[in-house]
Design a protein around this motif. Structure first.
Motif, PDB file in Angstrom:
ATOM      1  N   UNK A 131       0.795  -1.099  -0.154  1.00 30.76           N
ATOM      2  CA  UNK A 131      -0.032   0.066   0.005  1.00 30.76           C
ATOM      3  C   UNK A 131       0.880   1.331   0.075  1.00 30.76           C
ATOM      4  N   UNK A 132       2.048   1.119  -0.362  1.00 32.35           N
ATOM      5  CA  UNK A 132       3.160   2.331  -0.528  1.00 32.35           C
ATOM      6  C   UNK A 132       2.550   3.147  -1.503  1.00 32.35           C
ATOM      7  N   UNK A 133       2.324   4.745  -1.000  1.00 34.45           N
ATOM      8  CA  UNK A 133       1.923   5.951  -1.850  1.00 34.45           C
ATOM      9  C   UNK A 133       3.093   6.736  -1.979  1.00 34.45           C
ATOM     10  N   UNK A 134       3.712   7.114  -0.816  1.00 31.56           N
ATOM     11  CA  UNK A 134       4.699   8.119  -0.736  1.00 31.56           C
ATOM     12  C   UNK A 134       6.100   7.582  -0.916  1.00 31.56           C
ATOM     13  N   UNK A 135       7.072   7.981  -1.732  1.00 23.62           N
ATOM     14  CA  UNK A 135       8.487   7.307  -1.744  1.00 23.62           C
ATOM     15  C   UNK A 135       9.464   8.396  -1.548  1.00 23.62           C
ATOM     16  N   UNK A 136      10.280   8.118  -1.119  1.00 28.25           N
ATOM     17  CA  UNK A 136      11.535   8.915  -1.191  1.00 28.25           C
ATOM     18  C   UNK A 136      12.972   8.410  -1.757  1.00 28.25           C
ATOM     19  N   UNK A 137      13.517   9.278  -2.549  1.00 26.77           N
ATOM     20  CA  UNK A 137      14.810   8.763  -3.230  1.00 26.77           C
ATOM     21  C   UNK A 137      15.995   9.812  -2.907  1.00 26.77           C
ATOM     22  N   UNK A 138      16.812   9.061  -2.177  1.00 26.80           N
ATOM     23  CA  UNK A 138      18.066   9.746  -1.923  1.00 26.80           C
ATOM     24  C   UNK A 138      19.140   9.576  -2.642  1.00 26.80           C
ATOM     25  N   UNK A 139      19.732  10.503  -2.951  1.00 25.88           N
ATOM     26  CA  UNK A 139      21.088  10.732  -3.778  1.00 25.88           C
ATOM     27  C   UNK A 139      22.063  11.615  -3.350  1.00 25.88           C
ATOM     28  N   UNK A 140      23.451  11.698  -4.058  1.00 24.32           N
ATOM     29  CA  UNK A 140      24.358  12.456  -3.749  1.00 24.32           C
ATOM     30  C   UNK A 140      24.072  13.439  -4.869  1.00 24.32           C
ATOM     31  N   UNK A 141      24.871  14.528  -4.501  1.00 22.96           N
ATOM     32  CA  UNK A 141      24.991  15.708  -5.665  1.00 22.96           C
ATOM     33  C   UNK A 141      26.210  15.290  -6.664  1.00 22.96           C
ATOM     34  N   UNK A 142      26.129  14.218  -7.366  1.00 26.50           N
ATOM     35  CA  UNK A 142      27.133  13.685  -8.070  1.00 26.50           C
ATOM     36  C   UNK A 142      26.390  13.002  -9.365  1.00 26.50           C
ATOM     37  N   UNK A 192      30.615  14.920  -0.173  1.00 29.67           N
ATOM     38  CA  UNK A 192      31.711  15.129   0.651  1.00 29.67           C
ATOM     39  C   UNK A 192      31.086  15.352   2.137  1.00 29.67           C
ATOM     40  N   UNK A 193      30.128  16.342   2.294  1.00 25.68           N
ATOM     41  CA  UNK A 193      29.844  16.595   3.770  1.00 25.68           C
ATOM     42  C   UNK A 193      28.172  16.230   3.624  1.00 25.68           C
ATOM     43  N   UNK A 194      27.754  15.076   3.610  1.00 27.30           N
ATOM     44  CA  UNK A 194      26.168  14.858   3.636  1.00 27.30           C
ATOM     45  C   UNK A 194      25.524  15.254   5.008  1.00 27.30           C
ATOM     46  N   UNK A 195      24.451  15.751   4.908  1.00 27.54           N
ATOM     47  CA  UNK A 195      23.688  16.145   6.074  1.00 27.54           C
ATOM     48  C   UNK A 195      22.456  15.028   6.141  1.00 27.54           C
ATOM     49  N   UNK A 253       6.652  11.383  -5.030  1.00 28.63           N
ATOM     50  CA  UNK A 253       7.962  11.189  -4.841  1.00 28.63           C
ATOM     51  C   UNK A 253       8.791  12.390  -4.094  1.00 28.63           C
ATOM     52  N   UNK A 254       9.319  12.367  -3.101  1.00 25.87           N
ATOM     53  CA  UNK A 254      10.273  13.099  -2.373  1.00 25.87           C
ATOM     54  C   UNK A 254      11.602  12.768  -2.797  1.00 25.87           C
ATOM     55  N   UNK A 255      12.111  13.933  -3.330  1.00 22.61           N
ATOM     56  CA  UNK A 255      13.620  13.828  -3.900  1.00 22.61           C
ATOM     57  C   UNK A 255      14.592  14.530  -3.026  1.00 22.61           C
ATOM     58  N   UNK A 256      15.434  13.590  -2.445  1.00 18.52           N
ATOM     59  CA  UNK A 256      16.599  14.131  -1.261  1.00 18.52           C
ATOM     60  C   UNK A 256      17.813  14.002  -1.989  1.00 18.52           C
ATOM     61  N   UNK A 257      18.719  15.007  -1.808  1.00 15.65           N
ATOM     62  CA  UNK A 257      19.945  15.284  -2.302  1.00 15.65           C
ATOM     63  C   UNK A 257      20.851  15.677  -1.317  1.00 15.65           C
ATOM     64  N   UNK A 258      21.739  14.981  -1.126  1.00 16.35           N
ATOM     65  CA  UNK A 258      22.997  15.098   0.076  1.00 16.35           C
ATOM     66  C   UNK A 258      24.445  15.702  -0.772  1.00 16.35           C
ATOM     67  N   UNK A 259      25.110  16.419  -0.213  1.00 17.28           N
ATOM     68  CA  UNK A 259      26.552  16.574  -0.340  1.00 17.28           C
ATOM     69  C   UNK A 259      27.324  15.303  -0.334  1.00 17.28           C
ATOM     70  N   UNK A 264      13.835   4.495  -1.417  1.00 12.80           N
ATOM     71  CA  UNK A 264      14.976   4.054  -2.182  1.00 12.80           C
ATOM     72  C   UNK A 264      16.261   4.894  -2.126  1.00 12.80           C
ATOM     73  N   UNK A 265      17.205   4.475  -2.614  1.00 17.06           N
ATOM     74  CA  UNK A 265      18.512   5.445  -2.840  1.00 17.06           C
ATOM     75  C   UNK A 265      19.083   5.308  -4.031  1.00 17.06           C
ATOM     76  N   UNK A 266      20.127   6.194  -4.137  1.00 20.58           N
ATOM     77  CA  UNK A 266      21.188   6.074  -5.203  1.00 20.58           C
ATOM     78  C   UNK A 266      22.680   6.403  -4.421  1.00 20.58           C
ATOM     79  N   UNK A 267      22.789   5.625  -3.620  1.00 22.62           N
ATOM     80  CA  UNK A 267      24.185   5.776  -2.616  1.00 22.62           C
ATOM     81  C   UNK A 267      24.790   4.337  -2.490  1.00 22.62           C
ATOM     82  N   UNK A 268      25.904   4.839  -2.111  1.00 22.00           N
ATOM     83  CA  UNK A 268      26.753   3.210  -1.670  1.00 22.00           C
ATOM     84  C   UNK A 268      26.213   2.841  -0.210  1.00 22.00           C
TER      85      UNK A 268
END
Length: 431
Positions: free
Chosen positions: A193-204, A233-236, A225-231, A253-257
């Motif tokens: 029943x998921x309706x709101x998803x977040x995708x977290x990525x780096x600024x790369x 080198x210095x991710x918050x 979709x909630x798009x989140x991006x972090x630095x 979901x994510x686009x990170x290591x």
């Protein structure tokens, strides 16, 4: 699983590798150029020699890619213990390419030109620079992991997830475009029943590009979709965690290591943020979860993994029990199971030649690999096909394997993978 989803899965795996490589300087050659363990010649005839190329000493670090190699070796060892193929033992020669294109080319020359292997099996190469050489030599490469677009580009190469691309050797996919399905996002919407998803990525660039692909798939399935991006080198991550709570995110979901994922989960833990599902990929489908996420039990409890092979902890399945018995007491991973399945695929292809009475030839082996019937490795894989379609389909009926981590039990299957199916759109992207 759709053959095209292999490319999407490969993109997810490559992301973490690319991010690590960005921090490295210069080129890197293997610490051990070649690693060979041939078996003794059998009394029943000359051995059938196969090669396994693995990026063991890559910039990612030891053990990151060795699972497929270990699974394939375990299968061949068990096969030889039973007498091999019609009295012929399988002689396995391994080569560590060090995760570099130079090292990969050296491994291909060593195994194909010098050692004259009949085939490659369970290739897991960070930079498969030698793929054109393998293809030109007409050496079947069976059951490799699609960490690069090689298996959607070159003839004679058969990745573990299949492909429908023309594979002319000129460019990957269709005019340089690969396709991935939305079955993962459909499953979480339908089953959870998921309706709101977040995708977290780096600024790369690599991270952002993959995040865009995930976001497209989620929106195609009707998610907010909630798009989140972090630095990079210095991710918050604390700020991201706080926003996930404010946005009432269901699935993450994510686009990170892996390192970034763990730090995000620890930030969520410190703020008491919970999601219904934190989705990861097949490379992280292993027992190391308990150690990696030791300080984030809430996030660990939400971990889900999706793929195209049967959960290695599904002990109710006879093929899984056989795999686990052969692996013994060592820690298990999904890549080990897929390496085992790759060795089985090659062996079944060789057996088909013996059954036909024509002897084991490369042409005969490839005829088996190219047959229209999907290969399942006794139920360990969703059907694997090589179709060579002139045009990519707009939609596809696709299945997937899903598992959830539970402390004390490990990875627990979520439904039967052959029934976790839906007809989903195929979205194009350039690798």
């Amino acid at each position: 699983m759709s053959p095209f989803r292999a490319a999407e899965a490969g993109a997810a795996l490559l992301l973490g590798l690319l991010l690590i490589l960005l921090t490295a300087c210069g080129s890197r050659l293997p610490e051990r150029a070649f690693e060979t363990r041939p078996t003794a010649h059998p009394s029943g005839g000359e051995p059938l020699r196969v090669g396994i190329i693995t990026s063991v000493t890559s910039p990612v670090g030891g053990q990151a890619f060795t699972g497929t190699r270990d699974g394939a070796r375990a299968y061949f060892d068990a096969l030889n213990a039973r007498g091999g193929l019609d009295g012929r033992r399988i002689e396995v020669e391994t080569c560590d390419d060090g995760g570099s294109g130079v090292g990969n080319n050296a491994c291909v020359h060593r195994l194909v030109d010098e050692r004259r292997v009949f085939a490659l099996v369970a290739t897991t190469a960070l930079d498969y620079a030698g793929a054109p050489l393998v293809s030109r030599a007409g050496v079947p490469d069976v059951g490799g992991q699609p960490l690069t677009p090689a298996y959607d580009t070159y003839p004679h190469l058969y990745g573990i997830y299949g492909s429908s691309a023309p594979r002319t050797g000129k460019e990957p996919g269709w005019g340089g475009v690969l396709y991935g399905g939305t079955e993962v996002y459909r499953w979480f919407a339908r089953e959870k029943g998921a309706r709101t998803a977040a995708v977290v990525s780096y600024n790369q660039s690599a991270s952002a590009a993959y995040a865009r692909l995930v976001t497209r798939g989620l929106r195609a399935e009707g998610y907010r979709v909630v798009e989140e991006q972090v630095d990079f080198a210095l991710p918050n991550f604390r700020a991201v965690a706080a926003d996930l709570r404010a946005q009432h995110v269901d699935v993450l979901f994510d686009a990170m290591d892996t390192h970034g994922n763990v730090r995000l989960c620890e930030a969520m833990e410190s703020l008491g943020v919970r999601v219904d599902a934190k989705v990861t990929n097949v490379q992280n489908w292993s027992s190391s979860v308990a150690r990696d996420y030791a300080r984030a039990p809430g996030c660990r409890d939400a971990l889900r993994v999706t793929g195209a092979s049967r959960n290695h902890q599904d002990t109710g399945h006879p093929a899984v029990r056989e795999f686990r018995a052969a692996m013994g007491d060592r820690p298990l991973s999904q890549w080990q199971l897929e390496g085992w399945a790759a060795a089985m695929w090659f062996t079944d292809a060789a057996r088909s030649c013996l059954a036909a009475g024509d002897g084991i030839t490369r042409a005969c082996v490839e005829a088996y690999l190219n047959r229209p019937e999907g290969y399942t490795a006794r139920g360990l894989l969703l059907p694997v096909r090589y179709e060579h379609l002139a045009r990519p389909p707009a939609t596809r009926n696709t299945c997937l394997s899903v598992a959830r981590w539970q402390d004390g039990r490990g990875w627990v299957s979520q439904g039967e993978m052959t029934e976790n199916c839906a007809t989903v759109p195929q979205l194009g992207y350039r690798p």
